[in-house]
Design a protein around this motif. Structure first.
Motif, short mmCIF file in Angstrom:
data_model
loop_
_atom_site.label_atom_id
_atom_site.label_comp_id
_atom_site.label_asym_id
_atom_site.label_seq_id
_atom_site.Cartn_x
_atom_site.Cartn_y
_atom_site.Cartn_z
N PHE A 54 0.92 -1.18 -0.01
CA PHE A 54 -0.09 -0.02 -0.07
C PHE A 54 0.97 1.16 0.03
O PHE A 54 2.07 1.30 0.50
N PRO A 55 0.37 2.37 -0.33
CA PRO A 55 -0.78 2.55 -1.22
C PRO A 55 -0.70 1.82 -2.46
O PRO A 55 0.27 1.61 -3.03
N ILE A 56 -1.76 1.75 -3.12
CA ILE A 56 -1.83 1.08 -4.65
C ILE A 56 -1.31 1.99 -5.57
O ILE A 56 -0.52 1.65 -6.67
N VAL A 57 -1.66 3.34 -5.56
CA VAL A 57 -1.24 4.41 -6.41
C VAL A 57 -0.75 5.40 -5.46
O VAL A 57 -1.25 5.73 -4.49
N GLU A 58 0.46 6.06 -6.02
CA GLU A 58 1.17 6.84 -4.93
C GLU A 58 0.44 8.33 -5.36
O GLU A 58 0.11 8.98 -4.19
N GLU A 59 -0.30 8.67 -6.33
CA GLU A 59 -1.04 9.88 -6.51
C GLU A 59 -2.44 9.70 -6.23
O GLU A 59 -2.84 8.62 -7.10
N PRO A 60 -3.04 10.24 -5.54
CA PRO A 60 -4.49 9.83 -5.34
C PRO A 60 -5.51 9.97 -6.54
O PRO A 60 -5.16 10.89 -7.40
N ILE A 61 -6.00 8.86 -6.63
CA ILE A 61 -7.17 9.01 -7.96
C ILE A 61 -8.52 8.77 -7.28
O ILE A 61 -8.67 8.43 -6.08
N LYS A 62 -9.60 9.23 -8.15
CA LYS A 62 -11.01 9.10 -7.68
C LYS A 62 -11.49 8.06 -8.89
O LYS A 62 -11.38 8.42 -9.93
N LEU A 63 -12.28 7.01 -8.31
CA LEU A 63 -13.15 6.17 -9.32
C LEU A 63 -14.37 6.10 -9.07
O LEU A 63 -14.90 6.49 -7.97
N THR A 64 -15.26 5.99 -10.21
CA THR A 64 -16.85 5.90 -9.96
C THR A 64 -17.29 4.62 -10.01
O THR A 64 -17.00 3.86 -11.16
N PHE A 65 -17.89 4.11 -9.23
CA PHE A 65 -18.39 2.84 -9.35
C PHE A 65 -19.86 2.74 -9.38
O PHE A 65 -20.79 3.31 -8.52
N PHE A 66 -20.50 2.10 -10.34
CA PHE A 66 -21.99 1.85 -10.55
C PHE A 66 -22.39 0.41 -9.67
O PHE A 66 -21.70 -0.31 -9.36
N ALA A 67 -23.30 0.89 -8.50
CA ALA A 67 -23.49 -0.38 -7.78
C ALA A 67 -25.01 -0.33 -7.51
O ALA A 67 -25.72 0.35 -7.22
N ASN A 78 -20.47 6.05 0.54
CA ASN A 78 -19.42 6.90 0.23
C ASN A 78 -19.08 7.24 1.84
O ASN A 78 -17.94 7.69 1.98
N SER A 79 -19.75 7.21 2.62
CA SER A 79 -19.66 8.05 3.97
C SER A 79 -19.45 6.90 5.07
O SER A 79 -19.02 7.00 6.28
N LEU A 80 -19.39 5.55 4.63
CA LEU A 80 -19.18 4.36 5.25
C LEU A 80 -17.64 4.42 5.91
O LEU A 80 -16.72 4.43 5.03
N PRO A 81 -17.35 4.27 7.12
CA PRO A 81 -15.93 4.25 7.75
C PRO A 81 -14.99 3.32 6.80
O PRO A 81 -13.80 3.42 6.58
N VAL A 82 -15.55 1.89 6.72
CA VAL A 82 -14.64 0.98 5.71
C VAL A 82 -14.08 1.68 4.70
O VAL A 82 -13.00 1.50 4.14
N TRP A 83 -15.19 2.12 3.76
CA TRP A 83 -14.65 2.58 2.44
C TRP A 83 -13.65 3.97 2.65
O TRP A 83 -12.59 4.18 1.74
N GLN A 84 -13.79 4.73 3.62
CA GLN A 84 -12.94 5.80 4.09
C GLN A 84 -11.68 5.35 4.40
O GLN A 84 -10.72 6.06 4.08
N GLU A 85 -11.59 4.39 5.28
CA GLU A 85 -10.37 3.66 5.62
C GLU A 85 -9.60 3.09 4.45
O GLU A 85 -8.39 3.21 4.26
N TYR A 86 -10.28 2.46 3.55
CA TYR A 86 -9.82 1.88 2.26
C TYR A 86 -9.22 3.19 1.39
O TYR A 86 -8.04 2.60 0.95
N ALA A 87 -9.87 4.07 1.33
CA ALA A 87 -9.24 5.28 0.75
C ALA A 87 -8.11 5.73 1.17
O ALA A 87 -7.24 5.95 0.27
N LYS A 88 -8.03 5.86 2.42
CA LYS A 88 -6.70 6.07 3.07
C LYS A 88 -5.63 5.11 2.84
O LYS A 88 -4.40 5.58 2.43
N MET A 89 -5.67 4.04 3.02
CA MET A 89 -4.91 2.73 2.74
C MET A 89 -4.37 2.84 1.21
O MET A 89 -3.12 2.63 0.94
N THR A 90 -5.16 3.02 0.32
CA THR A 90 -5.01 2.85 -1.44
C THR A 90 -4.84 3.94 -1.92
O THR A 90 -4.08 3.98 -3.21
N ASN A 91 -4.95 5.28 -1.65
CA ASN A 91 -5.00 6.40 -2.22
C ASN A 91 -6.03 6.23 -3.39
O ASN A 91 -5.78 7.20 -4.35
N ILE A 92 -7.06 5.45 -3.48
CA ILE A 92 -8.07 5.38 -4.45
C ILE A 92 -9.50 5.64 -3.50
O ILE A 92 -9.97 5.04 -2.81
#
Length: 163
Positions: A54-67, A78-92
């Protein structure tokens, strides 16, 4: 603990695959969640993806998921703590565009026919026929080689669960 680790591994693989699928195809950068064509990087360049750690990418990026969203699921992923933590870990950062299960097929078909695609489909209930049709059209790209290169543990994990 093992389930949590497995879930984390699956999420990392899914995010990596989504990132890579957004970078594949016709060498045109994938659309970003803001509607631009830069995918969070400079025009024409692809983000540097790490093959390990980790992180998966050095420069932060934003992806759009249809779910697809089940009635029992939280209203805003988007506001769930688990996804916010994954965003910190991965830079995604993932922007989930949630669609209720009742209208999922209709909304999914509109998105696919419209040409303005999300970076990934998550829990979108795509049939094998949909995958074949959109794959032959080039809308969906094969991920086999990308999984081999960037997510070898995903294959190890899935082969271990079949035992």
């Amino acid at each position: 603990m093992k389930k949590r680790r497995m879930a984390l591994l699956m999420l990392v693989c899914a995010m990596t695959i989504a990132l890579l699928s957004a970078c594949g195809g016709d060498n045109e950068p994938a659309p970003s969640a803001e509607g631009g064509k830069d995918g969070g990087t400079e025009a024409g360049s692809e983000p540097a993806v790490k093959t390990e750690g980790f992180p998966i990418v050095e420069e932060p990026i934003k992806l759009t998921f249809f779910a697809g969203k089940a009635a029992s699921a939280p209203a805003d992923w988007n506001s769930l703590p688990v996804w916010q933590e994954y965003a910190k870990m991965t830079n995604i950062e993932v922007d989930f565009q949630l669609t209720p299960a009742e209208s999922l097929a209709e909304k999914r078909n509109l998105v696919l026919s419209g040409g303005d695609y999300p970076d990934a489909f998550h829990t979108a209930r795509l049939s094998t026929i949909d995958l074949m049709n959109y794959g032959t059209q080039g809308t969906f790209i094969p991920l086999n080689d990308l999984i081999d290169k960037y997510a070898p543990n995903f294959k190890k994990c899935s082969s271990n669960t079949r035992k």
